[in-house]
Design an enzyme around this catalytic site. Sequence first.
Site, PDB file in Angstrom:
ATOM      1  N   LEU A 411       5.696 -82.098  42.574  1.00  0.00           N
ATOM      2  CA  LEU A 411       6.443 -80.850  42.766  1.00  0.00           C
ATOM      3  C   LEU A 411       7.225 -80.834  44.071  1.00  0.00           C
ATOM      4  O   LEU A 411       7.452 -79.771  44.649  1.00  0.00           O
ATOM      5  CB  LEU A 411       5.479 -79.648  42.705  1.00  0.00           C
ATOM      6  N   CYS A 412       7.630 -82.003  44.538  1.00  0.00           N
ATOM      7  CA  CYS A 412       8.410 -82.124  45.781  1.00  0.00           C
ATOM      8  C   CYS A 412       7.714 -81.442  46.951  1.00  0.00           C
ATOM      9  O   CYS A 412       8.362 -80.922  47.853  1.00  0.00           O
ATOM     10  CB  CYS A 412       9.819 -81.561  45.601  1.00  0.00           C
TER      11      CYS A 412
END
Length: 882
Positions: A411-412
């Site tokens: 999810l970065c």
Amino acid sequence: MATLSGDEAWLPLQTNLRPAYNGNIDGLRQEEYPMLKDTVYLDHAGVTPYPKSLIEQSSKHLMQHLFGNPHSNSSSSQLSTRHVEDVRLRALRFLNADPDSFDLVFVANATAGIKLVADAFRDQPGGFWYGYHQDAHTSLIGMREVASEHRCFGHVEEVADWMQILSASSPGTPFHCARHGLFAYPAQSNLNGRRLPLSWPGRLRSSCQSSTPKVYSLLDAAAWLSTSPLDLSDPTQAPDYTVLSFYKIFGFPDLGALVIRKDSALPFSSRKYFGGGTVESVTCTDEIWHMRKQDSLHEQLEDGTLPIHSLVALDAAFDVHERLFGSLERISSHTSFLSNHLYESLSSLRHANALPVCTIYKDSRSSYQDASTQGPVVALNIRNSNEEWVSNAEVEKLAAIRNIQFRTGGLCNPGGIASFLRLEPQDVRRNFFAGQRCGNENDIQQGRPTGAIRLSLGAMSNMQDITAFVRFVEEFFVDNACQPILGVDPSGVNTNFYVETVSIYPIKSCGSWQIPPDLEWDIRREGLAWDREWCLIHQGTRAALSQKRLPQMALLRPTIDFEGGVLRVRFDGGLPPSIPNEITIPLSLDLASFQDPWPQSSRTCCPSRVCGDSVSAYTYASPDIAAFFTAALSTPCTLARYPPGPSSTRHSKLHLQPTRHHISPQASRVEHPIPGAFPPTPPPSPPLPNTTDQPQTLPILLSNESPILAISRSSLNHLNQTMALQSPHAKPAPASVFRANIVLAQSAPATPIPYDEDNWTALRILHAPSVGPTSASADAPSSSSSSPSADLDVLGPCRRCQMVCIDQTTATRSEEPFVTLAKTRRMLGPGMGQKVFFGVHCALRGGEGREGAEAGEKRTVRVGDQVVPVRRRSGEGEVGNV
């Protein structure tokens, strides 16, 4: 047009949901969001869907007016300039930002705004100090690479302590900044929606009031603004720099902004780069000189021509958003209500043994009943009743069947993931070198997850979305004491098998070619001869195409013509009249055989991507070949070949290792013509030590995981019987959907033993009597049975995905048999977490110099051959069930 207006449509979090509320949302979705029909969309933090009227209004405006380049003086250009400045002012007012105190720079997205700030600080004399919170998006973390010093803050208290010390520091003390500093953080974590204090910029400004140089603040407001308002009305408390993405708020257009306090503009004066209309005058010959524009910050920083047509759409987006939803305050109330219901519903799910189903990653100080501390995001992982983690890749596969969309992986947000999943830096590095990548199937490492499931809500989310996801988890992942359907005890039963069919797939992910029953087929170390030696690659990305994305690949039917020396490919779908429905490709790799329309120059060897691996495949540059496959798939593609030989670099996946159970060979060295006579099979590699603990990987061509895939007819029949009970209207699954090389059936009168293959460690193929001689050329297969028996190692179970739902005859999709498999065959694989298994991976014993096959021996398989499985001894490396 359906709109949400009136107090009854937007209720406080503490009140009950009234029917009128759901009615308004449902009507709005039906009229404005037709793309959400029959879809559960839970990825609003990625991008929110755009309303139909936004596209209509912006398109109408573009059709009615002519917009020129703003850098000109024509009437159309001046119209563009006025429009840009009007939209800029409107965007500032959307944030309650006084244009006398703030300027707004249009950029591509929030990341582009962050890079603009990074450019300015990187060019400071002496560099800059950089601090960031561990919840930061990778776009913020990346700025540390251009900083002279950097620090990651792990907790809210750590930031507060730093600011207190900073306020007391003076020149010469350890905490005094000797250079410009920048502190960056997200208003809302893009992992789990945790919201960090918006008071930090004001406190930081107070802490640095008397210090020179100063520490500036950068707020990433992209996630926050998707559902909540941001108030910049007080410049003394506002961030120095704020970045946002408009598409996260409105869905369209794809634009972002950097908002700058005018009192904090000094660092941008050191920015070296200029481009487009950001300068008044430039020399570029004998003397190097330029003069930047001075009227406004945005004129100095907006390099090149602005995306004027996107800015027209942005103006329409403000109109439509206000008309449909009223304000971000109302959206915040709506999404807070739904996210609280989602959180409580998932938290309450329990297995039959009372253990929780979901592990939810929520900060202890956040509350779904308080929008100032928690955004409308729920991050979680799923566990079975034995507290074993369920692979997020498997959850996504099932969600795709139900048309439920969300995001999984890192999810970065590496800091948040590491904190909540308790991953140390050495764990992250070890997982990477073990093959884990964000979004791939290796998401369970060392018995722990490497990412999370993120469910994020938006303005048009409704209660049906929440209910659908909760029911999805209940259906597939709540253990109500129903055990998966496994095989019966085979002890004392005649369990001999025979080869029912043999199939190869010359072109990866295309149709199969079933081997005629009277032909012996060569088994090589890479798999069956000619199996998955070709693939279709996208002409732009050079990535191999797959049925997962292009189901019509099943309608490409390859056959091998040994007499003609060609691979024939027929497309059983519609083609333009100018394209023939069949094309031929030479089997030979001899350059001399590449005649017109395949001259010697028509073959190139370039890196391609196959299942995440980089391979040097030979690409056919013939326009006829590219035209045929492009027309068939409506995708720009061409054919590539990855022939067997010493240059083959792909290997079976690390979790598929040969199981060392000795089968005493009864073989003789006999040479005979077999499929694959050109090019000849290379000599085997030198023998490897015969140890039980040495990991080995086997060479493969373009198959996903292993050289050979086998399935059992008894297991398939059992699956169809189970499916008929659970889904009475579903069609029985044919063997073809599992795309196996070998289908094994049990010899009569044996008792069917479904899933007996779970216990196999090896297979011995004993050749059936010859059906009689047939004529065969030197390059064709032989029908006489003169080769020794073939011993196959069973490497492990085959993990399945929703591709088994594609009908190989019609290329249509359905839910079955994957849904039934997921409920009855989701098992714990070795080091892989829970996966859905059906069939087994195999490899030729001796194919990599191991015991069994001497140099020069050929191994073959033919329909009717007897197969004797070797079973795992009790307690030896079994595949566990849920």
